[in-house]
Design an enzyme around this catalytic site. Structure first.
Site, PDB file in Angstrom:
ATOM      1  N   GLU A 100       0.840  -1.205   0.000  1.00  0.00           N
ATOM      2  CA  GLU A 100       0.000   0.000   0.000  1.00  0.00           C
ATOM      3  C   GLU A 100       0.871   1.249   0.000  1.00  0.00           C
ATOM      4  O   GLU A 100       1.909   1.307   0.641  1.00  0.00           O
ATOM      5  CB  GLU A 100      -0.897   0.004   1.244  1.00  0.00           C
ATOM      6  CG  GLU A 100      -1.860  -1.156   1.241  1.00  0.00           C
ATOM      7  CD  GLU A 100      -3.063  -0.932   2.143  1.00  0.00           C
ATOM      8  OE1 GLU A 100      -3.983  -1.729   2.049  1.00  0.00           O
ATOM      9  OE2 GLU A 100      -3.102   0.038   2.915  1.00  0.00           O
ATOM     10  N   CYS A 113       3.192   8.632   1.207  1.00  0.00           N
ATOM     11  CA  CYS A 113       3.530   7.777   2.338  1.00  0.00           C
ATOM     12  C   CYS A 113       3.924   6.428   1.739  1.00  0.00           C
ATOM     13  O   CYS A 113       3.082   5.727   1.163  1.00  0.00           O
ATOM     14  CB  CYS A 113       2.302   7.661   3.242  1.00  0.00           C
ATOM     15  SG  CYS A 113       2.555   6.562   4.624  1.00  0.00           S
ATOM     16  N   CYS A 120       4.776  -6.186   7.995  1.00  0.00           N
ATOM     17  CA  CYS A 120       5.699  -5.691   9.023  1.00  0.00           C
ATOM     18  C   CYS A 120       5.843  -6.735  10.115  1.00  0.00           C
ATOM     19  O   CYS A 120       4.851  -7.308  10.554  1.00  0.00           O
ATOM     20  CB  CYS A 120       5.166  -4.391   9.622  1.00  0.00           C
ATOM     21  SG  CYS A 120       6.298  -3.648  10.816  1.00  0.00           S
ATOM     22  N   CYS A 124       3.109  -4.133  16.396  1.00  0.00           N
ATOM     23  CA  CYS A 124       2.612  -3.162  17.383  1.00  0.00           C
ATOM     24  C   CYS A 124       1.102  -3.381  17.542  1.00  0.00           C
ATOM     25  O   CYS A 124       0.394  -3.615  16.560  1.00  0.00           O
ATOM     26  CB  CYS A 124       2.905  -1.733  16.922  1.00  0.00           C
ATOM     27  SG  CYS A 124       4.675  -1.435  16.722  1.00  0.00           S
ATOM     28  N   CYS A 127      -1.583  -1.313  15.436  1.00  0.00           N
ATOM     29  CA  CYS A 127      -1.318  -1.062  14.006  1.00  0.00           C
ATOM     30  C   CYS A 127      -1.798  -2.231  13.138  1.00  0.00           C
ATOM     31  O   CYS A 127      -1.492  -3.394  13.425  1.00  0.00           O
ATOM     32  CB  CYS A 127       0.186  -0.849  13.810  1.00  0.00           C
ATOM     33  SG  CYS A 127       0.632  -0.568  12.085  1.00  0.00           S
ATOM     34  N   HIS A 222       5.456   6.603  21.782  1.00  0.00           N
ATOM     35  CA  HIS A 222       4.135   6.125  22.205  1.00  0.00           C
ATOM     36  C   HIS A 222       3.921   5.897  23.698  1.00  0.00           C
ATOM     37  O   HIS A 222       2.781   5.747  24.152  1.00  0.00           O
ATOM     38  CB  HIS A 222       3.718   4.859  21.443  1.00  0.00           C
ATOM     39  CG  HIS A 222       3.762   4.993  19.951  1.00  0.00           C
ATOM     40  ND1 HIS A 222       3.519   6.174  19.304  1.00  0.00           N
ATOM     41  CD2 HIS A 222       4.021   4.081  18.973  1.00  0.00           C
ATOM     42  CE1 HIS A 222       3.631   5.997  17.988  1.00  0.00           C
ATOM     43  NE2 HIS A 222       3.944   4.742  17.771  1.00  0.00           N
ATOM     44  N   CYS A 339      -2.479   6.685   9.081  1.00  0.00           N
ATOM     45  CA  CYS A 339      -1.393   6.026   9.808  1.00  0.00           C
ATOM     46  C   CYS A 339      -1.899   4.783  10.516  1.00  0.00           C
ATOM     47  O   CYS A 339      -2.884   4.843  11.246  1.00  0.00           O
ATOM     48  CB  CYS A 339      -0.850   6.939  10.910  1.00  0.00           C
ATOM     49  SG  CYS A 339       0.122   8.269  10.307  1.00  0.00           S
TER      50      CYS A 339
HETATM   51  N1  SAH Z   1       7.403   1.195  11.498  1.00  0.00           N
HETATM   52  C1  SAH Z   1       7.541   2.617  11.460  1.00  0.00           C
HETATM   53  C2  SAH Z   1       6.771   3.306  10.358  1.00  0.00           C
HETATM   54  C3  SAH Z   1       5.361   2.855  10.060  1.00  0.00           C
HETATM   55  S1  SAH Z   1       4.043   3.404  11.054  1.00  0.00           S
HETATM   56  C4  SAH Z   1       7.182   3.206  12.826  1.00  0.00           C
HETATM   57  O1  SAH Z   1       6.667   2.486  13.657  1.00  0.00           O
HETATM   58  O2  SAH Z   1       7.460   4.363  13.051  1.00  0.00           O
HETATM   59  C5  SAH Z   1       3.981   5.158  10.960  1.00  0.00           C
HETATM   60  C6  SAH Z   1       3.371   5.803  12.209  1.00  0.00           C
HETATM   61  O3  SAH Z   1       1.971   5.467  12.346  1.00  0.00           O
HETATM   62  C7  SAH Z   1       4.048   5.302  13.492  1.00  0.00           C
HETATM   63  O4  SAH Z   1       4.283   6.352  14.380  1.00  0.00           O
HETATM   64  C8  SAH Z   1       2.990   4.370  14.044  1.00  0.00           C
HETATM   65  O5  SAH Z   1       3.137   4.124  15.395  1.00  0.00           O
HETATM   66  C9  SAH Z   1       1.708   5.118  13.706  1.00  0.00           C
HETATM   67  N2  SAH Z   1       0.516   4.276  13.810  1.00  0.00           N
HETATM   68  C10 SAH Z   1       0.430   2.933  13.711  1.00  0.00           C
HETATM   69  N3  SAH Z   1      -0.842   2.522  13.915  1.00  0.00           N
HETATM   70  C11 SAH Z   1      -1.583   3.634  14.144  1.00  0.00           C
HETATM   71  C12 SAH Z   1      -2.976   3.864  14.381  1.00  0.00           C
HETATM   72  N4  SAH Z   1      -3.858   2.869  14.409  1.00  0.00           N
HETATM   73  N5  SAH Z   1      -3.380   5.151  14.569  1.00  0.00           N
HETATM   74  C13 SAH Z   1      -2.500   6.180  14.505  1.00  0.00           C
HETATM   75  N6  SAH Z   1      -1.173   6.015  14.257  1.00  0.00           N
HETATM   76  C14 SAH Z   1      -0.717   4.761  14.095  1.00  0.00           C
END
Ligand code: SAH
Length: 350
Positions: A100, A113, A120, A124, A127, A222, A339
């Site tokens: 994506e 983006c 991945c 997390c 995510c 976070h 995000c």
């Molecule tokens: N792996 C990298 C980049 C991808 S995620 C990282 O973790 O930074 C990009 C951003 O989106 C990160 O800050 C991540 O924590 C955030 N993100 C992930 N899931 C999210 C969600 N459900 N709502 C808002 N931000 C989120």
């Protein structure tokens, strides 16, 4: 299929990803004069051709000979346009996997983006990408292609690129650094307009720092305490918060660039005033900027987006301690393009 089609399926070598010197060597190997290397470079990176047959300055016979040569472009499998004009693309790669990419237009900018991996492995909890599993790293060509694709689809120059799509960029540092250099030198996007976002991988922040890029570097923090951070980010177990923060300080020393800290706001979990105070303590004296990201809902997790009042309180505590802070309201929410909402959609074309 010509000879090129067959050879390239075996080696997976592509023209996209090569520098002007490498392209010149390549054209010379085809028995062509060196100046065709510059032409090829311009048509690949500036005009964004998808096939060598489109290069009208090449002689007809040469175009015919090279017509199956894979230059390294993906195909748009599907595109969803959100009411705010954000476009989410599902791109199919040479091996059939889907990634994506998101194109985010504002009045003056066009931001892409990009994904750095297919899926991945970090998993997390909040995510969507991690929930879909992990397949492989992307090559620098596959990263650059995403930018060219958005540029072509919007018919507008891309001004900014954020590595915030699928994947953890620092698990793919070599290709990400190559892609940064190509986007800068060959596509023409300023390094400061490129953002690399990482959740933190032991040793990799310093390795990345030594490339001394002028990019914006963002760390997904976070939580300001180890216990909560481990709950949200399983990989945090292997990278204690004090070590992560000291590596970030070294990053600032080595590169002379500040670090941005991203902090997702999960209602009732990490958005309480005492947690904001804890965050100010973590970042005191740090040359940094905090980006608060209100949680974007995903199906597989049960978190809540915080209300405006708690976001304001959290933010004003940081401001009270002179910490630079902004709230990032993600675009493309309605198209599941915000995000954390990106996933391998090979099974779920919308
Ligand atoms: N792996 C990298 C980049 C991808 S995620 C990282 O973790 O930074 C990009 C951003 O989106 C990160 O800050 C991540 O924590 C955030 N993100 C992930 N899931 C999210 C969600 N459900 N709502 C808002 N931000 C989120």
């Amino acid at each position: 299929m010509t000879i090129w089609g067959k050879i390239m399926t075996l080696t997976q070598e592509t023209l996209l990803g090569k520098s002007v010197d490498e392209l010149t060597t390549w054209v010379k190997r085809q028995g062509q004069p060196a100046y065709r290397g510059k032409q090829l470079h311009q048509w690949l990176y500036q005009k964004g051709v998808r096939s060598l047959t489109e290069i009208s300055v090449f002689p007809k016979a040469l175009r015919e000979e090279l017509k199956d040569y894979p230059i390294g472009r993906s195909n748009i499998y599907h595109c969803t346009i959100a009411p705010d004009k954000t476009r989410k693309y599902l791109l199919s790669l040479a091996d059939g996997l889907i990634i994506e990419t998101v194109g985010i237009p504002t009045s003056k900018r066009l931001t892409v983006c990009v994904s750095s991996q297919v899926g991945c492995p970090m998993n997390c909890d909040f995510c969507a990408t991690g929930k879909g599993g992990y397949e492989r790293n992307l090559s620098c060509a596959e990263i650059v292609d995403q930018v060219l694709t958005v540029q072509e689809d919007f018919q507008q120059r891309v001004s900014h690129v954020v590595f915030m799509g699928m994947g953890e960029p620092l698990l793919n540092t070599k290709e990400v650094v190559k892609a940064v250099k190509i986007l800068n030198q060959d596509v023409g996007i300023g390094q400061r307009s490129l953002t690399i976002s990482t959740v933190g991988v032991p040793k990799k922040i310093l390795e990345f720092a030594h490339h001394k890029l002028q990019v914006t570097f963002a760390v997904s923090l976070h939580a300001a305490n180890q216990t909560l951070r481990e709950k949200l980010i399983p990989s945090a177990k292997y990278y204690p918060l004090p070590k992560l923060l000291s590596d970030c300080r070294k990053y600032v020393e080595i590169t002379g660039r500040r670090v941005t800290f991203e902090y997702i706001l999960l209602g009732g979990i990490n958005d309480l005033p005492e947690q904001s105070i804890q965050l100010t303590k973590c970042l005191k004296g740090f040359q940094s900027h905090v980006n608060l990201i209100p949680y974007n809902p995903i199906e597989e997790a049960d978190y809540q987006r915080p209300d405006a009042e708690s976001i304001n309180v959290f933010k004003s505590i940081l401001e009270g301690q002179n910490i630079a802070v902004s709230v990032r309201y993600s675009r493309g929410l309605e198209a599941n393009a915000a995000c954390g909402q990106l996933r391998a959609m090979s099974t779920a074309k919308e």
